[in-house]
Scaffold this active site. Sequence first.
Site, mmCIF file in Angstrom:
data_model
loop_
_atom_site.group_PDB
_atom_site.id
_atom_site.type_symbol
_atom_site.label_atom_id
_atom_site.label_comp_id
_atom_site.label_asym_id
_atom_site.label_seq_id
_atom_site.Cartn_x
_atom_site.Cartn_y
_atom_site.Cartn_z
ATOM 1 N N SER A 12 1.601 3.403 -2.499
ATOM 2 C CA SER A 12 1.485 4.355 -3.617
ATOM 3 C C SER A 12 0.784 5.646 -3.237
ATOM 4 O O SER A 12 0.809 6.606 -3.997
ATOM 5 C CB SER A 12 0.692 3.715 -4.759
ATOM 6 O OG SER A 12 -0.618 3.405 -4.302
ATOM 7 N N VAL A 34 -5.416 12.724 8.497
ATOM 8 C CA VAL A 34 -4.951 13.526 7.358
ATOM 9 C C VAL A 34 -5.933 13.344 6.210
ATOM 10 O O VAL A 34 -6.771 12.445 6.247
ATOM 11 C CB VAL A 34 -3.522 13.101 6.888
ATOM 12 C CG1 VAL A 34 -2.449 13.567 7.856
ATOM 13 C CG2 VAL A 34 -3.417 11.599 6.662
ATOM 14 N N THR A 49 -6.580 11.883 2.979
ATOM 15 C CA THR A 49 -6.109 10.907 1.987
ATOM 16 C C THR A 49 -7.328 10.386 1.253
ATOM 17 O O THR A 49 -8.464 10.653 1.646
ATOM 18 C CB THR A 49 -5.400 9.699 2.634
ATOM 19 O OG1 THR A 49 -6.346 8.979 3.416
ATOM 20 C CG2 THR A 49 -4.225 10.100 3.501
ATOM 21 N N GLY A 97 0.840 -1.212 0.000
ATOM 22 C CA GLY A 97 0.000 0.000 0.000
ATOM 23 C C GLY A 97 0.867 1.251 0.000
ATOM 24 O O GLY A 97 0.554 2.232 0.682
ATOM 25 N N GLY A 140 -1.111 8.201 0.260
ATOM 26 C CA GLY A 140 -1.357 8.419 1.678
ATOM 27 C C GLY A 140 -0.148 8.057 2.540
ATOM 28 O O GLY A 140 1.001 8.382 2.215
ATOM 29 N N TYR A 179 -5.934 4.081 13.808
ATOM 30 C CA TYR A 179 -6.415 5.427 14.136
ATOM 31 C C TYR A 179 -7.326 5.333 15.348
ATOM 32 O O TYR A 179 -8.074 4.368 15.514
ATOM 33 C CB TYR A 179 -7.176 6.021 12.935
ATOM 34 C CG TYR A 179 -7.651 7.427 13.179
ATOM 35 C CD1 TYR A 179 -6.735 8.461 13.383
ATOM 36 C CD2 TYR A 179 -9.003 7.729 13.229
ATOM 37 C CE1 TYR A 179 -7.168 9.757 13.629
ATOM 38 C CE2 TYR A 179 -9.439 9.024 13.472
ATOM 39 C CZ TYR A 179 -8.509 10.036 13.676
ATOM 40 O OH TYR A 179 -8.933 11.312 13.923
ATOM 41 N N LEU A 203 -2.214 -0.727 3.817
ATOM 42 C CA LEU A 203 -3.309 -0.924 2.872
ATOM 43 C C LEU A 203 -4.604 -0.274 3.377
ATOM 44 O O LEU A 203 -4.909 -0.363 4.555
ATOM 45 C CB LEU A 203 -3.542 -2.434 2.755
ATOM 46 C CG LEU A 203 -4.071 -2.944 1.440
ATOM 47 C CD1 LEU A 203 -2.946 -2.992 0.420
ATOM 48 C CD2 LEU A 203 -4.622 -4.352 1.632
ATOM 49 N N TYR A 228 -16.184 5.903 13.820
ATOM 50 C CA TYR A 228 -14.867 5.300 13.598
ATOM 51 C C TYR A 228 -14.538 4.217 14.622
ATOM 52 O O TYR A 228 -14.731 3.037 14.390
ATOM 53 C CB TYR A 228 -13.755 6.379 13.538
ATOM 54 C CG TYR A 228 -12.541 5.800 12.858
ATOM 55 C CD1 TYR A 228 -12.364 5.940 11.484
ATOM 56 C CD2 TYR A 228 -11.610 5.043 13.562
ATOM 57 C CE1 TYR A 228 -11.298 5.340 10.837
ATOM 58 C CE2 TYR A 228 -10.534 4.443 12.924
ATOM 59 C CZ TYR A 228 -10.383 4.601 11.564
ATOM 60 O OH TYR A 228 -9.329 3.998 10.921
ATOM 61 N N PHE A 275 -2.372 -1.005 -5.755
ATOM 62 C CA PHE A 275 -3.422 -1.309 -6.723
ATOM 63 C C PHE A 275 -3.773 -0.017 -7.433
ATOM 64 O O PHE A 275 -4.535 0.790 -6.907
ATOM 65 C CB PHE A 275 -4.631 -1.871 -5.954
ATOM 66 C CG PHE A 275 -5.575 -2.621 -6.820
ATOM 67 C CD1 PHE A 275 -5.238 -3.864 -7.320
ATOM 68 C CD2 PHE A 275 -6.817 -2.103 -7.149
ATOM 69 C CE1 PHE A 275 -6.109 -4.580 -8.128
ATOM 70 C CE2 PHE A 275 -7.702 -2.806 -7.954
ATOM 71 C CZ PHE A 275 -7.341 -4.048 -8.443
HETATM 72 P P1 NAD Z 1 -4.772 5.490 0.924
HETATM 73 O O1 NAD Z 1 -6.096 5.201 0.321
HETATM 74 O O2 NAD Z 1 -4.160 6.814 0.685
HETATM 75 O O3 NAD Z 1 -3.713 4.366 0.453
HETATM 76 C C1 NAD Z 1 -4.076 3.019 0.402
HETATM 77 C C2 NAD Z 1 -3.024 2.208 -0.295
HETATM 78 O O4 NAD Z 1 -3.483 0.843 -0.386
HETATM 79 C C3 NAD Z 1 -2.721 2.639 -1.757
HETATM 80 O O5 NAD Z 1 -1.357 2.470 -1.997
HETATM 81 C C4 NAD Z 1 -3.509 1.631 -2.585
HETATM 82 O O6 NAD Z 1 -2.999 1.402 -3.900
HETATM 83 C C5 NAD Z 1 -3.328 0.388 -1.741
HETATM 84 N N1 NAD Z 1 -4.321 -0.651 -2.006
HETATM 85 C C6 NAD Z 1 -5.659 -0.625 -1.805
HETATM 86 N N2 NAD Z 1 -6.202 -1.816 -2.167
HETATM 87 C C7 NAD Z 1 -5.183 -2.592 -2.585
HETATM 88 C C8 NAD Z 1 -5.093 -3.927 -3.065
HETATM 89 N N3 NAD Z 1 -6.158 -4.717 -3.176
HETATM 90 N N4 NAD Z 1 -3.875 -4.393 -3.419
HETATM 91 C C9 NAD Z 1 -2.762 -3.604 -3.327
HETATM 92 N N5 NAD Z 1 -2.792 -2.352 -2.846
HETATM 93 C C10 NAD Z 1 -3.988 -1.857 -2.492
HETATM 94 O O7 NAD Z 1 -4.931 5.169 2.477
HETATM 95 P P2 NAD Z 1 -4.338 5.828 3.821
HETATM 96 O O8 NAD Z 1 -5.295 6.815 4.318
HETATM 97 O O9 NAD Z 1 -2.914 6.219 3.632
HETATM 98 O O10 NAD Z 1 -4.433 4.573 4.806
HETATM 99 C C11 NAD Z 1 -3.349 3.680 5.024
HETATM 100 C C12 NAD Z 1 -3.457 3.111 6.420
HETATM 101 O O11 NAD Z 1 -3.305 4.179 7.374
HETATM 102 C C13 NAD Z 1 -4.825 2.463 6.712
HETATM 103 O O12 NAD Z 1 -4.639 1.360 7.558
HETATM 104 C C14 NAD Z 1 -5.547 3.565 7.463
HETATM 105 O O13 NAD Z 1 -6.591 3.084 8.288
HETATM 106 C C15 NAD Z 1 -4.401 4.137 8.283
HETATM 107 N N6 NAD Z 1 -4.646 5.484 8.846
HETATM 108 C C16 NAD Z 1 -5.073 6.501 8.043
HETATM 109 C C17 NAD Z 1 -5.342 7.744 8.614
HETATM 110 C C18 NAD Z 1 -5.832 8.893 7.753
HETATM 111 O O14 NAD Z 1 -6.264 9.928 8.316
HETATM 112 N N7 NAD Z 1 -5.740 8.782 6.425
HETATM 113 C C19 NAD Z 1 -5.142 7.961 9.983
HETATM 114 C C20 NAD Z 1 -4.651 6.911 10.761
HETATM 115 C C21 NAD Z 1 -4.415 5.664 10.174
#
Ligand code: NAD
Length: 400
Positions: free
Chosen positions: A50, A274, A276, A48, A52, A225, A139, A235, A74
Site C-alpha cells: 500500500s 528513498v 518513505t 506490504g 513505499g 538496504y 513489509l 543501519y 495494514f
Molecule cells: P513503507 O512504510 O512505505 O511500507 C510498508 C508497507 O508494509 C505498507 O504497505 C504497510 O501497510 C505494510 N505493513 C506494515 N505493517 C503491516 C502489517 N502488520 N500487516 C500488513 N501490512 C503491514 O515501507 P518501505 O520503505 O517501502 O519499505 C518496504 C521494504 O523496503 C522494507 O523491507 C524496507 O527495509 C525496504 N527498503 C526500503 C528503503 C527505503 O529507503 N525506504 C530502501 C531499501 C529497502
Amino acid sequence: MIIKPMIRSNVHIAAHPTGIEKSVAEMIDWVKTQGNFKTDAKNVLIVGGSSGYGFGSRCALAFGAGANTINVSFEAAPQGKRTGSAGWWNNVFFQQAAEAAGLEYKDFVGDAFSNDTKELVANYIKETCGKIDLLVYSLASGVRTNQNTGELVRSSLKPLGKSIEGKTIDIAKGSIIDLTVEAGTQQEIDDTVYVMGGDDWQLWVNFLAEKGLLSEKCKTIAYTYIGAESMSDIYRAGTIGKAKEDLEKTANELNNMLSTKFGGEALISVSKAVATKASVFIPGMPIYGCILFDEMIKKGTHETVVEHKYRLFKDMVYGSKRLVDEKGRIRLDSFEMQNDIQENTLKRMRILENDQIELLKLEGAKEFIGDFYKMNGFEIENVDYNADVDMEYYSNLDLK
Ligand code: NAD
C-alpha cells in the site's frame, strides 16, 4: 473538512485524499508512458503493497506488465475526524485505475503477520486465480504479534556496541536537530530480527507452497538496504542490519526450496534510499537522503520509488540486465553506491549537517522533503489545500 499536514516526530498523522488521488494517477500515468514489459507473472501477491516500495512494485507490475494483484496491507479507513491513512487512499485509487484498465485486483487490510490473514489470502487465491506467480514481500513494521504467545514484539533502530551522536532533520519544523541513540541490547537485536527479518516471509512462502498455491517457476522477492558507510552505525551495523542479514539468509533458503520444487527462485533486491514512511523515521537518514538526492539529480541518476521498481522488474527480475553481487543480491542500488556519489555525499554531509539554511536550499532536499509531503497527498501541484474536502464522498469509496 480542511486537511492540513500534521507531522509528529517525522510521522504523518493526516492524509489528503484529493492530493493522493492526483499523485497515484501521476505514478500510474508515468508507468503507462513507459510501455509494457514482458513477465511470466500474471498473478502477483504483494505483502506490504500500500505504500513505499510495495506500492511502487504494485503499480509497475499492474500497469507495466498487466499483472493481477493481491495486496495485504495494514491501513486505516477514514473515521470521524480521522482522514484515513495514506496507504488506504493509495489502495482506493489504485483499485479505481485497475478497474478502468480491466485488471483483477484485491486488497486485504489486516495484519500480514497473523495466521488468519494468511488463511484468508490463501482461500482467495484458491477460489480465484488458483496459483500465484510472484510474491513481493515489502513489509516495513515496528511491531509484530507473536502468533503463539500473543506477545507484541517491537523492532528498533539502534547502533550496536556503542551509542551514537548525530543529526537528523525534524521535517515538520524544517530544522536540523541533534540526536543520541543508545546502543541496542541483545534482546532488541532478537526482537528486530523477529519483526523485520526473514521469518514471516518464509512463513508466507511455505504456507502457500504447502497449499499448492505457487505456480511452476514461481518467484519471490524482498527488499534490503546497504547504503553509505556514513549510515552504517545506525543501519547496516545496527539492529536493523541484523534483521536484513536474516532476510538475506532467508532468501537463500527460499531459493533452494523454490528452485528444487518449482523451478522458481527467491531474490533479494538491494534498493536505494528513498523518502518513505519507514525511511524518514531512521535517525540521520533525512540528511543523507537530501544530499544523496542532490548528487543523484546532478548526475541524472535520481529515480522515484515507482521508477526504481519499474526498472527492477523490467530489467532485473524478468529482463536480461540483472546485476548481482557476490552474495547473489540484485544491486538495483548501484547508482547510489557509485564511488563519486558516495564520496561527494559524505564530504557534503560533514559540512551541511551544521548548516540548516544551505542544506534545505538544495534541490535534493526539496525533492526528498517534497516526497515526504507528497506521500500523504500534500504539496501536490494544482490541489487547493484551502478547499473543503468532501469526506462523505471519499468515505464511500470502499475497497474490494
Ligand atoms: P513503507 O512504510 O512505505 O511500507 C510498508 C508497507 O508494509 C505498507 O504497505 C504497510 O501497510 C505494510 N505493513 C506494515 N505493517 C503491516 C502489517 N502488520 N500487516 C500488513 N501490512 C503491514 O515501507 P518501505 O520503505 O517501502 O519499505 C518496504 C521494504 O523496503 C522494507 O523491507 C524496507 O527495509 C525496504 N527498503 C526500503 C528503503 C527505503 O529507503 N525506504 C530502501 C531499501 C529497502
